[in-house]
Design a protein around this motif. Structure first.
Motif, mmCIF file in Angstrom:
data_model
loop_
_atom_site.group_PDB
_atom_site.id
_atom_site.type_symbol
_atom_site.label_atom_id
_atom_site.label_comp_id
_atom_site.label_asym_id
_atom_site.label_seq_id
_atom_site.Cartn_x
_atom_site.Cartn_y
_atom_site.Cartn_z
ATOM 1 N N THR A 1 2.632 33.003 88.984
ATOM 2 C CA THR A 1 3.712 32.771 89.930
ATOM 3 C C THR A 1 4.881 32.147 89.174
ATOM 4 O O THR A 1 4.722 31.096 88.548
ATOM 5 C CB THR A 1 3.294 31.830 91.072
ATOM 6 N N VAL A 2 6.022 32.819 89.231
ATOM 7 C CA VAL A 2 7.232 32.327 88.585
ATOM 8 C C VAL A 2 8.091 31.648 89.644
ATOM 9 O O VAL A 2 8.504 32.284 90.615
ATOM 10 C CB VAL A 2 8.008 33.469 87.906
ATOM 11 N N ALA B 1 16.499 34.647 93.443
ATOM 12 C CA ALA B 1 15.592 35.772 93.609
ATOM 13 C C ALA B 1 15.698 36.677 92.392
ATOM 14 O O ALA B 1 16.612 36.573 91.582
ATOM 15 C CB ALA B 1 15.935 36.536 94.887
ATOM 16 N N GLY B 2 14.741 37.563 92.261
ATOM 17 C CA GLY B 2 14.781 38.509 91.150
ATOM 18 C C GLY B 2 13.397 38.807 90.646
ATOM 19 O O GLY B 2 12.385 38.492 91.290
ATOM 20 N N GLU B 3 13.326 39.443 89.484
ATOM 21 C CA GLU B 3 12.063 39.796 88.867
ATOM 22 C C GLU B 3 11.999 39.213 87.457
ATOM 23 O O GLU B 3 13.006 39.152 86.748
ATOM 24 C CB GLU B 3 11.890 41.307 88.808
ATOM 25 N N ALA B 4 10.805 38.781 87.094
ATOM 26 C CA ALA B 4 10.591 38.210 85.770
ATOM 27 C C ALA B 4 9.635 39.093 84.979
ATOM 28 O O ALA B 4 8.742 39.733 85.538
ATOM 29 C CB ALA B 4 10.019 36.800 85.891
ATOM 30 N N ARG B 5 9.849 39.123 83.688
ATOM 31 C CA ARG B 5 8.975 39.877 82.786
ATOM 32 C C ARG B 5 7.967 38.916 82.160
ATOM 33 O O ARG B 5 8.342 37.882 81.588
ATOM 34 C CB ARG B 5 9.792 40.569 81.696
ATOM 35 N N VAL C 1 7.049 40.690 87.618
ATOM 36 C CA VAL C 1 6.600 40.011 88.829
ATOM 37 C C VAL C 1 7.801 39.499 89.611
ATOM 38 O O VAL C 1 8.757 38.976 89.030
ATOM 39 C CB VAL C 1 5.647 38.857 88.492
ATOM 40 N N PRO C 2 7.787 39.638 90.925
ATOM 41 C CA PRO C 2 8.865 39.074 91.749
ATOM 42 C C PRO C 2 8.821 37.552 91.727
ATOM 43 O O PRO C 2 7.734 36.956 91.752
ATOM 44 C CB PRO C 2 8.568 39.625 93.150
#
Length: 403
Positions: A28-29, A34-38, A53-54
């Motif tokens: 969990t990031v 908001a956004g997406e993480a690598r 991951v969102p």
């Protein structure tokens, strides 16, 4: 203390929860934007898993052929996360903690699905040259590495929360941790706190005034700090057991508190009332025995909790030139290292080892080092002298295991 410059869009924190049985890590990031993480997970520098991951949503990332973490093999996976221009690094260990029956149906602590004996020592984290603050990173490493060299597999961090650096060293060196919560409350009733040392007095902890817990606001504050502690230490790989209360100090509604901890963190076990005033909650039946011979108690019908001896020993030896003052506290006093060594060995051979076959699943010897006028440590307060031969302690600890 430090200050860090970060981009406007940045990772605030990570939650990394291993699920060994499913061969994955739940990532969990946490971030305001908001956004997406690598996410990239690496083993010994080689990438073994990648995912997008969102932000704010837990996502399970498969780890092929996951290598379990244990005190004997404290393998850690590196984790890198990129969110916009921000890049952070962390780590995770693939392990599981639980309770279950052994091949004879005896309740045991399980590590990675198998019974595992926790051979522990009480660690109060006091320092002669820093009080509650370790003088250096090397000093923290010294305590952990020395206890591991002596054959201990667990440290019970007693009524103190250490800097995260200390837990990192436990993670990488392979040392299980039992984490006490910091106590609270008002004045404790002497009979509630001291009488159970010598008598089988056991009280219901809904009598809040008896336990110094009449203040409802104080009880609410404890619950808040408990939740903060769980979140603060959630990612610690080596942390196996939460200990909300010790020897009745500020104890209240312990069975309900244990259930709250289990709901907050179902990945670990809970010792709801270490020592006495057992309320039948949590995962462990937890005893402190100092002034009498330890005997395995008769198990109550339907109680499937694990039996642990969460404090014992406390044998005292003054080492001239290494004592804090002239006071001399200990549960039994000895005049020489030879006498102390004989008593230490006899205690374990005659009382502890036979109890393991009868269900004892963890021990916490008192204690790692002297603390001011408490002269019952294996190390002196200044950490300059080990009171017993290392080989003697190792040979005794080698007996503390499940066959």
């Amino acid at each position: 203390m430090w200050a860090e410059c970060v981009p406007a869009v940045h990772v605030e924190r990570l939650t990394l929860t291993p699920h060994l049985g499913e061969g994955c890590v739940e990532v969990t990031v946490h971030a305001e934007a908001a956004g997406e993480a690598r996410v990239e997970i690496l083993a010994a520098g080689a990438a073994v898993a990648r995912a997008v991951v969102p932000v704010g949503q837990p996502v399970r990332v498969p780890i092929p052929d996951a290598r379990p973490w244990s005190p004997e093999d404290p393998f850690l996976y590196d984790v890198t996360v990129e969110l916009g221009a921000d890049r952070v690094r962390g780590y995770v260990g693939m392990r599981s903690f639980s309770v279950g029956p052994d091949e004879n149906g005896v309740p045991r602590l399980l590590l990675n699905g198998r019974p595992y004996f926790h051979a522990g020592i009480l660690d109060q984290g006091y320092w002669s040259d820093g009080m509650y603050t370790a003088p250096s990173d090397e000093a923290m490493i010294h305590d952990i590495a020395t206890m591991k060299r002596l054959g201990f597999t667990m440290l019970r961090k007693h009524i103190k929360i250490e800097p995260l650096r200390w837990y990192y060293h436990c993670d990488r060196l392979g040392m299980l941790v039992w984490q006490d919560m910091v106590n609270g409350g008002g004045d404790y009733h002497p009979l509630v706190i001291t009488a159970p040392v010598l008598t089988p007095l056991r009280l219901g902890d809904r009598r809040h005034r008896w336990f110094g817990r009449a203040d409802a606001q104080g009880r609410a504050r404890f619950r808040t700090e408990l939740r903060d502690t769980v979140e603060h230490l959630r990612n610690v790989v080596s942390l196996a057991v939460w200990v909300p209360f010790n020897e009745g100090w500020g104890q209240f509604d312990a069975a309900r508190i244990a259930a709250e901890v289990a709901e907050l963190d179902p990945t670990r076990t809970v010792d709801h009332a270490s020592g006495w005033h057992d309320q039948g909650g949590g995962d462990l039946k937890s005893l402190h025995v100092y002034f009498r011979r330890f005997r395995v108690p008769r198990r109550r019908r339907g109680d499937r909790r694990v039996l642990v001896l969460s404090e014992y020993g406390g044998y005292n030896l003054r080492v001239d030139g290494h004592a804090f003052n002239d006071k001399d506290f200990g549960y039994r006093r000895y005049g020489s290292a030879e006498q102390l060594g004989e008593a230490f060995s006899r205690l374990h051979v005659e009382q502890i080892v036979p109890a393991i076959r009868r269900g004892l699943s963890a021990t916490v010897y008192t204690q790692l080092s002297d603390v001011e006028d408490e002269l019952n440590g294996l190390l002196t307060y200044d950490r300059e002298t080990l009171k017993l031969p290392a080989e003697l302690v190792r040979s005794v600890n080698a007996l503390l295991r499940l066959e």
